[in-house]
Write an enzyme that holds these catalytic residues in place. Structure first.
Site, PDB file in Angstrom:
ATOM      1  N   TYR A   1       0.829  -1.210   0.000  1.00 36.35           N
ATOM      2  CA  TYR A   1       0.000   0.000   0.000  1.00 36.35           C
ATOM      3  C   TYR A   1       0.859   1.254   0.000  1.00 36.35           C
ATOM      4  O   TYR A   1       2.017   1.249   0.428  1.00 36.35           O
ATOM      5  CB  TYR A   1      -0.958   0.013   1.192  1.00 36.35           C
ATOM      6  CG  TYR A   1      -0.319   0.239   2.551  1.00 36.35           C
ATOM      7  CD1 TYR A   1      -0.249   1.513   3.113  1.00 36.35           C
ATOM      8  CD2 TYR A   1       0.186  -0.825   3.299  1.00 36.35           C
ATOM      9  CE1 TYR A   1       0.308   1.717   4.365  1.00 36.35           C
ATOM     10  CE2 TYR A   1       0.745  -0.633   4.554  1.00 36.35           C
ATOM     11  CZ  TYR A   1       0.798   0.655   5.084  1.00 36.35           C
ATOM     12  OH  TYR A   1       1.351   0.860   6.323  1.00 36.35           O
ATOM     13  N   CYS A   2       0.263   2.330  -0.508  1.00 32.48           N
ATOM     14  CA  CYS A   2       0.856   3.663  -0.430  1.00 32.48           C
ATOM     15  C   CYS A   2      -0.211   4.586   0.171  1.00 32.48           C
ATOM     16  O   CYS A   2      -1.045   4.140   0.957  1.00 32.48           O
ATOM     17  CB  CYS A   2       1.366   4.138  -1.780  1.00 32.48           C
ATOM     18  SG  CYS A   2       0.139   4.161  -3.124  1.00 32.48           S
ATOM     19  N   TRP A   3      -0.192   5.860  -0.182  1.00 36.54           N
ATOM     20  CA  TRP A   3      -1.110   6.803   0.458  1.00 36.54           C
ATOM     21  C   TRP A   3      -2.572   6.490   0.115  1.00 36.54           C
ATOM     22  O   TRP A   3      -3.422   6.374   0.976  1.00 36.54           O
ATOM     23  CB  TRP A   3      -0.754   8.231   0.071  1.00 36.54           C
ATOM     24  CG  TRP A   3      -1.827   9.246   0.339  1.00 36.54           C
ATOM     25  CD1 TRP A   3      -2.440  10.056  -0.555  1.00 36.54           C
ATOM     26  CD2 TRP A   3      -2.414   9.573   1.613  1.00 36.54           C
ATOM     27  NE1 TRP A   3      -3.366  10.852   0.059  1.00 36.54           N
ATOM     28  CE2 TRP A   3      -3.377  10.583   1.396  1.00 36.54           C
ATOM     29  CE3 TRP A   3      -2.232   9.097   2.912  1.00 36.54           C
ATOM     30  CZ2 TRP A   3      -4.147  11.128   2.434  1.00 36.54           C
ATOM     31  CZ3 TRP A   3      -3.011   9.636   3.935  1.00 36.54           C
ATOM     32  CH2 TRP A   3      -3.945  10.648   3.698  1.00 36.54           C
TER      33      TRP A   3
END
Length: 352
Positions: A95-97
């Site tokens: 995951y990222c933002w």
């Protein structure tokens, strides 16, 4: 197993994966992250700042072009440094933002290798909303018992004694890395961000059985720099209470043990005393600072009890905790570990 689109997974499927990889920058990761996640930044702090500047001041195209080169380099480094030993069956969640290009790049290459890598739908932003929503949902379900008592009544140590005897507890001060008063900062230990505090809190709440009592210490809305989420503090203030009534001598003896480190840095202690200027006169503060200079913690803690903490406690408990007036009282002249264990045993017998 939760059903999801190929290469995508929802926030409720987090526990189904072998590893959770946070590809945000180290600064984003430090503020908060999914428990158990490791940080493999697609862009480091400086790179992320540089790409953001180019995006705003030059063009999105130029930013994406340079960003892609940086991500490719960092992805290759992460792969060779961290993941070459993973088996064919390994299933990472990445995951990222907000489930965008940073995590998408990692997922694409990991799936090309042959791993069943998935991107968290909505990224950290969606996870953060999940934390907020779950605290709203779960907090009112808890069967809370709120431990009240004036400062120095060893409420946190009693909470630990209850936990050692198998009781369910929420140690808010441990989660906040702060003892809850103006003197409560722990030397050398930084408090978590508000987001990280709530992530830790949810992890603790999820372990609890709502059919069993859960003991929690009475707290102000704020513990140092963080705030107890409204759903939990509202539930605490409406819950049944029990009150610890320790003698002044026992409380001072306890404070001398539990806060002994305050005497190690007199200037820091005087700074904490100075922070009480909104509620104490300059004359009182000067007297207390003189006691700190003399390292007379016994007299200083007695002053704190008589002129600051007890008056504040007497004003606040009936107002803040609806169950305080009817709370059973546990009177003690001893706050030693053995005495607290005996008190915990008595409370559990009477709570069962």
């Amino acid at each position: 197993m939760t059903q999801h689109r190929q290469g995508q997974a929802g926030v409720t499927a987090i526990d189904e994966f072998d590893e959770i990889i946070d590809v945000r920058s180290p600064a984003e990761f430090a503020e908060d992250h999914i428990p158990g996640a490791i940080n493999c930044p697609a862009l480091d702090n400086a790179q992320r700042e540089r790409i953001g500047t180019i995006y705003k001041q030059v063009s999105p195209f130029e930013a994406r072009k340079l960003g892609a080169a940086m991500v490719a380099h960092n992805l290759a480094d992460a792969l060779t440094s961290n993941f070459l030993d993973r088996p064919r069956t390994w299933r990472p969640l990445i995951y990222c933002w907000r489930g965008g290009q940073r995590s998408g790049s990692f997922v694409t290459w990991f799936r090309l290798i042959g791993w069943d890598a998935c991107q968290l739908e909505g990224g950290y932003k969606r996870y953060r909303q999940h934390v907020v929503d779950e605290l709203v949902r779960l907090s009112p379900q808890l069967d809370l018992r709120v431990i009240c008592g004036a400062t120095g009544s060893a409420k946190t140590r009693l909470l630990e004694a209850l936990a050692a005897r198998g009781a369910q507890t929420i140690d808010l001060e441990a989660l906040a890395a702060h003892k809850g008063s103006v003197l409560g900062a722990r030397p050398g230990i930084a408090q978590p961000s508000q987001k990280q505090f709530e992530t830790r809190l949810l992890a603790a709440v999820r372990k609890l059985d709502p059919a069993r009592p859960t003991f929690v210490e009475a707290e102000s809305r704020k513990i140092g720099l963080v705030q107890i989420p409204e759903p939990l503090i509202a539930h605490m203030r409406a819950a049944p209470c029990l009150a610890i009534e320790a003698t002044r001598e026992a409380r001072i003896a306890f404070l001398l043990r539990d806060y002994a480190y305050l005497g190690d840095d007199v200037e820091a202690l005087k700074d904490k005393i100075g922070a009480m200027k909104a509620v104490q006169s300059n004359e009182t503060l000067a007297q207390w600072k003189a006691l700190a200079d003399a390292r007379d913690l016994t007299s200083l803690f007695g002053e704190f009890i008589d002129r600051h903490y007890d008056p504040l406690y007497q004003r606040s408990q009936n107002r803040n905790f609806a169950g305080f007036a009817d709370a059973p009282r546990y009177v003690t002249e001893d706050l030693s570990p053995l005495a607290l264990d005996a008190l915990a045993r008595q409370i559990l017998l009477e709570t069962a």
